[in-house]
Motif scaffolding. Structure first.
Motif, short mmCIF file in Angstrom:
data_model
loop_
_atom_site.label_atom_id
_atom_site.label_comp_id
_atom_site.label_asym_id
_atom_site.label_seq_id
_atom_site.Cartn_x
_atom_site.Cartn_y
_atom_site.Cartn_z
N VAL A 102 0.86 -1.19 0.00
CA VAL A 102 0.00 0.00 0.00
C VAL A 102 0.89 1.24 0.00
CG1 VAL A 102 -1.70 1.31 1.33
CG2 VAL A 102 -1.89 -1.18 1.18
N GLY A 103 0.54 2.23 -0.75
CA GLY A 103 1.30 3.49 -0.75
C GLY A 103 1.24 4.18 -2.11
N TRP A 104 0.29 5.05 -2.28
CA TRP A 104 0.08 5.75 -3.56
C TRP A 104 1.34 6.51 -4.04
CZ3 TRP A 104 -2.19 6.23 -7.98
CH2 TRP A 104 -2.24 7.47 -8.63
N PRO A 105 2.12 7.14 -3.13
CA PRO A 105 3.27 7.89 -3.63
C PRO A 105 4.28 7.04 -4.38
CG PRO A 105 2.81 8.49 -1.35
CD PRO A 105 1.95 7.30 -1.68
N ARG A 106 4.22 5.72 -4.17
CA ARG A 106 5.20 4.87 -4.87
C ARG A 106 4.78 4.61 -6.31
NH1 ARG A 106 4.79 0.56 -0.55
NH2 ARG A 106 5.73 -0.87 -2.05
N VAL A 107 3.56 4.94 -6.66
CA VAL A 107 3.12 4.80 -8.04
C VAL A 107 3.70 5.97 -8.83
CG1 VAL A 107 1.12 4.77 -9.58
CG2 VAL A 107 1.00 3.63 -7.36
N GLU A 108 4.38 5.67 -9.95
CA GLU A 108 5.03 6.72 -10.72
C GLU A 108 4.14 7.17 -11.87
OE1 GLU A 108 9.39 6.22 -11.60
OE2 GLU A 108 8.97 4.24 -10.76
N ARG A 109 4.14 8.48 -12.12
CA ARG A 109 3.38 9.03 -13.23
C ARG A 109 4.32 9.86 -14.08
NH1 ARG A 109 -1.96 10.38 -13.04
NH2 ARG A 109 -1.65 11.24 -15.10
N PRO B 243 8.07 17.79 -11.71
CA PRO B 243 8.94 16.89 -10.93
C PRO B 243 8.12 16.05 -9.97
CG PRO B 243 9.65 19.19 -10.75
CD PRO B 243 8.31 19.20 -11.39
N ASN B 244 8.54 14.82 -9.78
CA ASN B 244 7.76 13.88 -8.97
C ASN B 244 8.21 13.83 -7.51
OD1 ASN B 244 5.61 12.25 -8.90
ND2 ASN B 244 6.43 10.66 -10.23
N TRP B 245 8.96 14.85 -7.09
CA TRP B 245 9.46 14.85 -5.71
C TRP B 245 8.40 15.41 -4.79
CZ3 TRP B 245 13.55 17.97 -8.58
CH2 TRP B 245 14.33 17.11 -9.38
N ASN B 246 8.35 14.85 -3.56
CA ASN B 246 7.26 15.16 -2.64
C ASN B 246 6.97 16.64 -2.48
OD1 ASN B 246 6.53 12.63 -2.14
ND2 ASN B 246 7.76 12.38 -0.27
N TRP B 247 8.02 17.41 -2.18
CA TRP B 247 7.79 18.82 -1.89
C TRP B 247 7.18 19.53 -3.10
CZ3 TRP B 247 9.69 23.68 -3.43
CH2 TRP B 247 9.32 24.73 -2.57
N PHE B 248 7.61 19.16 -4.29
CA PHE B 248 7.09 19.75 -5.51
C PHE B 248 5.64 19.34 -5.73
CE2 PHE B 248 11.56 20.23 -6.05
CZ PHE B 248 11.73 21.35 -6.86
N LYS C 239 3.38 3.84 -13.82
CA LYS C 239 4.13 2.64 -13.46
C LYS C 239 3.75 2.27 -12.03
CE LYS C 239 8.87 0.90 -13.38
NZ LYS C 239 10.27 1.35 -13.52
N ILE C 240 3.03 1.14 -11.92
CA ILE C 240 2.63 0.65 -10.60
C ILE C 240 3.73 -0.30 -10.13
CG2 ILE C 240 0.84 -0.64 -9.36
CD1 ILE C 240 -1.03 0.03 -11.76
N PRO C 241 4.26 -0.11 -8.91
CA PRO C 241 5.32 -1.02 -8.46
C PRO C 241 4.81 -2.47 -8.41
CG PRO C 241 5.16 0.90 -7.02
CD PRO C 241 3.99 0.95 -7.94
N THR C 242 5.71 -3.38 -8.66
CA THR C 242 5.37 -4.81 -8.65
C THR C 242 4.73 -5.17 -7.31
OG1 THR C 242 7.38 -5.06 -9.93
CG2 THR C 242 6.32 -7.09 -9.18
N GLY C 243 3.65 -5.95 -7.38
CA GLY C 243 3.00 -6.40 -6.16
C GLY C 243 1.87 -5.48 -5.72
N MET C 244 1.85 -4.24 -6.26
CA MET C 244 0.79 -3.31 -5.87
C MET C 244 -0.33 -3.33 -6.91
SD MET C 244 3.00 -0.11 -4.39
CE MET C 244 1.58 0.97 -4.24
N GLU C 245 -1.49 -2.81 -6.54
CA GLU C 245 -2.57 -2.67 -7.51
C GLU C 245 -3.44 -1.47 -7.17
OE1 GLU C 245 -4.44 -6.63 -6.84
OE2 GLU C 245 -6.22 -5.46 -6.30
N LEU C 246 -4.11 -0.97 -8.21
CA LEU C 246 -5.00 0.18 -8.01
C LEU C 246 -6.43 -0.32 -7.95
CD1 LEU C 246 -3.57 2.84 -10.48
CD2 LEU C 246 -2.89 2.34 -8.13
N ASP C 247 -7.24 0.36 -7.15
CA ASP C 247 -8.66 0.04 -7.06
C ASP C 247 -9.43 1.34 -7.22
OD1 ASP C 247 -11.16 -0.78 -6.50
OD2 ASP C 247 -10.79 -1.39 -4.43
#
Lengths: 290, 71, 414
Positions: free
Chosen positions: A107-114, C300-305, A120-128
């Motif tokens: 769990v952790g939305w910030p780890r999903v990259e946009r 940028p994908n950094w938290n503060w930004f 890019k969803i990290p391996t093992g995670m999923e969106l609902d």
């Protein structure tokens, strides 16, 4: 979509509008279904670990989910669907903390990259997107009805919106479910514009050792938030927004009422003792007593 | 480049109308500010004003703007 | 409404399809902006000067903008600018006895200009209409302007037809000489001739825009402008000649054809702008303008930004302009008995470099930084005009301008 859906539309049957509305609901259901392995959502989740191209509609919903995450200090998190692996509300048994901890690591939305229109969803995670799509579908139906210049009300299992007042100028009357008496209205609210959503601990829950555990789970602990409202109803411009706000309020626990008051949004809240509060409480007919 | 070829472009444009339909929910991109014809109104005003006062040409936009005694 | 609610509501509205496309597209939030510009022209080369001031214009511009929604279907805005400028501009150009082309620059002066425009717009489900009025005032020039425009969307909103009509009225007051008329005519004949003169202008625009696909939209337009009145430049004069040194026809009709395209590239998250304009007029000027710009977004994908909604947009721009000369453009030869210094105002002549055959190149770069509801913009432009850029290898056209420009400012949405 789950749950009863009601459309009240002032239109003639010849217009084809009803077909368009139905097609739109089916389109969204097909696209974001968790159960259909061919849905866009399933394909996106299967591609975890790789970059996946998303369309503007999905990107818009994810942007909104991202905004909700930020504005709720991380409470509203669309990666918490994996907690279902640990929680079985039909079993009546609480999850083992060890099992829960294992699932929480996904769990952790910030780890999903946009990046632009890719995700890019990290391996093992999923969106609902279960907490967004039904609300969005209600808003889409209202938009289509407004485009066809008809007046109507949409109720997708408690997510309710209207295109405007009824043709005679009177507001629609919307019943709010009683959190402890299923099928009974605890209050009736007049709705002339905008949308209304309700979230409560009665939708999916289990009672273990006299304590109630509902399905709205904290992304940090994996547990329901103790002391939270029994139900929250919010009136605002769109179902999508109203729905997200009720979820956030449920996760605010004891602070739900002060948080909602701070937002300045019309709301109706039943706390654990079923005491009613909120700006809508005084304006609506008194809740049925007893 | 002649005026004629531009007229042909215009006609071709009108003929292209209706070939593809972009559904309303696909229009998010077109609504982005950087996709508008003039994303920064103050910058556009200033540019038009400077070029108006330094060149013999002006106009061609919906908002033609007023004159000045600029030398 | 709290800031949290505003952010969430804005984000919800940004989801494509949330709002009926048939609903009025009136702006949902107010916007205000300020820009400061420093503009500096390159000095005129001393070798070609005949002794007048050489320092050309330095201009400082302050611009302000405010747009407010008014109800569900309307908005209004005001735009104003204040300029203070100092420096000289070319007053006349001639060939001296040795056939060397020389420019006389008018004396350095400090001038101020102020303008104010206000407009209102009404939005229907598939159409909008607006009206604008404003004025510009300087010590020696006052201009009034009014216009109306509208657009309508057809063909499932794939096609937009737009049009506009505008009119302007300018009053010239170039002489500050309070001596007698005869003396004024002798001292400053150009300014005296323009005293109390005016210019009328009417303009019509018609355009069509077309959505090509999810990422592409194009438009084409045509405009006609007619000017009537004192179109000569009152400041171009040759002291002692006792006649204005710049006599132009008292009317001018211009026709423009323009085209443009916008294309979004999802991969790099960037948009390409391409615009072209062709102009012909009754002074035999033909011009073309070509512009391309690239709007590159970066978030940028950094938290503060992310927490502060910070993102960047870098915009490089390239512009090319080219024109042919007006049929009465002429550099008078002081070495021969000149036929032009007559009081016959139907013989047109002007040595204004802006009416010569030349071209101009401009490059610009700007950076916009968004921070929550604020946007900070900083940008620069280098512009250089040259006869060679306009494929004119035959004659000198001294007095063409080159300049640097630096603009910075802040926008706020609320």
């Amino acid at each position: 979509m789950g749950g009863p859906c009601v459309l009240s539309v002032y239109t003639d049957c010849e217009s084809g509008l009803m077909d368009r509305l139905e097609a739109e609901v089916r389109r969204l259901e097909t696209k974001y279904s968790r159960f259909d392995p061919d849905s866009l959502l399933s394909r996106m989740n299967r591609s975890a670990g790789d970059w996946f191209d998303i369309d503007p509609e999905t990107a818009g919903l994810l942007d909104f989910a991202d905004q909700c995450f930020r504005e709720s200090e991380g409470l509203f998190d669309i990666t918490t669907g994996v907690l279902r692996r640990a929680w079985d509300f039909k079993s009546g048994r609480l999850p083992e903390q060890r099992h829960l901890n294992a699932v929480l690591s996904a769990v952790g939305w910030p780890r999903v990259e946009r990046r632009g229109s890719r995700i890019k969803i990290p391996t093992g995670m999923e969106l609902d997107l279960g907490g967004l799509v039904k609300e969005f579908a209600a808003d889409r139906l209202l938009a289509l009805m407004a485009e066809a210049d008809v007046s109507g009300l949409v109720n997708l299992a408690g997510d309710i919106g209207v295109t405007g007042p009824q043709p005679d100028g009177t507001p629609w009357l919307v019943g709010i479910s009683h959190p402890r008496r299923p099928g009974q209205a605890a209050a009736t609210l007049p709705l002339s514009s905008g949308a209304l959503a309700t979230s409560g601990d009665y939708e999916r829950f289990m009672v273990v050792n006299g304590r109630r555990y509902c399905h709205i789970l904290h992304p940090g602990t994996g547990w329901p938030v103790p002391g939270g409202p029994a139900s929250v109803t919010i009136v605002t411009d769109h179902c999508l927004l109203a729905g997200a706000l009720t979820t956030m309020a449920m996760l605010k626990g004891k602070e739900a009422e002060s948080w909602l008051a701070g937002l300045g949004v019309p709301f109706l809240l039943f706390d654990e003792q079923l005491t009613v509060s909120g700006t809508l409480a005084s304006r609506s007919p008194r809740p049925h007593s007893q | 480049m002649s005026i004629k070829s531009l007229t042909i472009t215009l006609v071709a444009l009108l003929l292209a109308t209706g070939c593809t339909t972009v559904k309303p929910w696909q229009r998010g991109t077109l609504a982005k500010p950087e996709m508008s014809w003039s994303p920064d109104p103050l910058e556009a005003t200033l540019e038009n004003h400077i070029y108006y006062s330094k060149e013999a040409s002006f106009g061609g936009t919906a908002a033609a703007g007023g004159g000045c005694g600029c030398n | 409404m709290s800031a949290v609610m505003k952010n969430l509501a804005r984000s919800a509205l940004a989801v494509p399809g949330m709002v009926s496309v048939a609903q009025a597209a009136a702006p949902a939030e107010a916007e205000t902006g300020y820009r400061f510009t420093y503009y500096s022209e390159d000095d005129s080369p001393a070798s070609r000067s005949d002794g007048g001031a050489q320092e050309r214009y330095k201009i400082q511009v302050h611009q302000f903008y405010l747009m407010m929604p008014f109800g569900d279907h309307m908005s209004w805005d005001i735009e104003t600018s204040f300029e203070s400028m100092s420096g000289a501009s070319p007053a006349y150009t001639y060939k001296d006895d040795e056939d060397v082309t020389r420019v006389y620059m008018s004396g350095a002066s400090t001038e101020r200009r102020f303008d104010l425009y206000g407009s209102g717009r009404y939005y229907w489900s598939e159409a909008e209409a607006g009206a604008t009025a404003g004025f510009s005032t300087e010590r020696d020039y006052t201009a009034f302007f009014a216009g109306t425009d509208g657009s309508i969307q057809l063909n499932e909103q794939m096609t937009t037809i737009s049009g506009g009509l505008s009119a302007g009225y300018d009053i010239l007051n170039p002489t500050q000489d309070f001596s007698g008329d005869q003396q004024q005519q002798a001292n400053t004949p150009g300014r005296f001739a323009a005293k109390g003169e005016s210019i009328w202008q009417v303009s019509a625009y018609e355009g069509v825009g077309q959505v090509i696909d999810m990422n592409t939209v194009v438009q084409a337009g045509i405009s006609v402008t007619h000017k009537n009145g004192y179109l000569s430049d009152p400041y171009r004069e040759y002291a002692g000649a006792e006649v204005p040194y710049d006599i132009r026809p008292d009317n001018r009709t211009l026709l423009t054809l323009s085209g443009g395209a916008r294309r979004y590239f999802p991969g790099p998250d960037a948009a390409l702008h391409a615009d072209v304009r062709f102009l012909v007029d009754t002074w035999d000027i033909f011009s073309s303008t070509w512009e391309v710009a690239w709007y590159q977004n970066y978030a940028p994908n950094w938290n503060w930004f992310v927490d502060n909604a910070i993102d960047f947009q870098l915009v490089p721009k390239l512009r090319y302009y080219q024109q042919t000369e007006a049929y009465f453009y002429e550099i008078p030869d002081h070495g021969v008995a000149d036929p032009y210094y007559t009081a016959d105002t139907t013989t047109y002549y002007s040595s204004d470099p802006r009416l010569s055959k030349y071209g101009a190149l401009s490059i610009g770069l700007s950076l916009k930084t968004d921070f929550r509801q604020f946007s900070w913009t900083i940008g620069g432009e280098r512009y250089a005009a040259n006869p060679a850029y306009g494929f004119n290898g035959d004659e000198e056209t001294p007095g063409l301008v080159s300049f640097w420009r630096l603009t910075t400012g802040l926008d706020y949405r609320f």
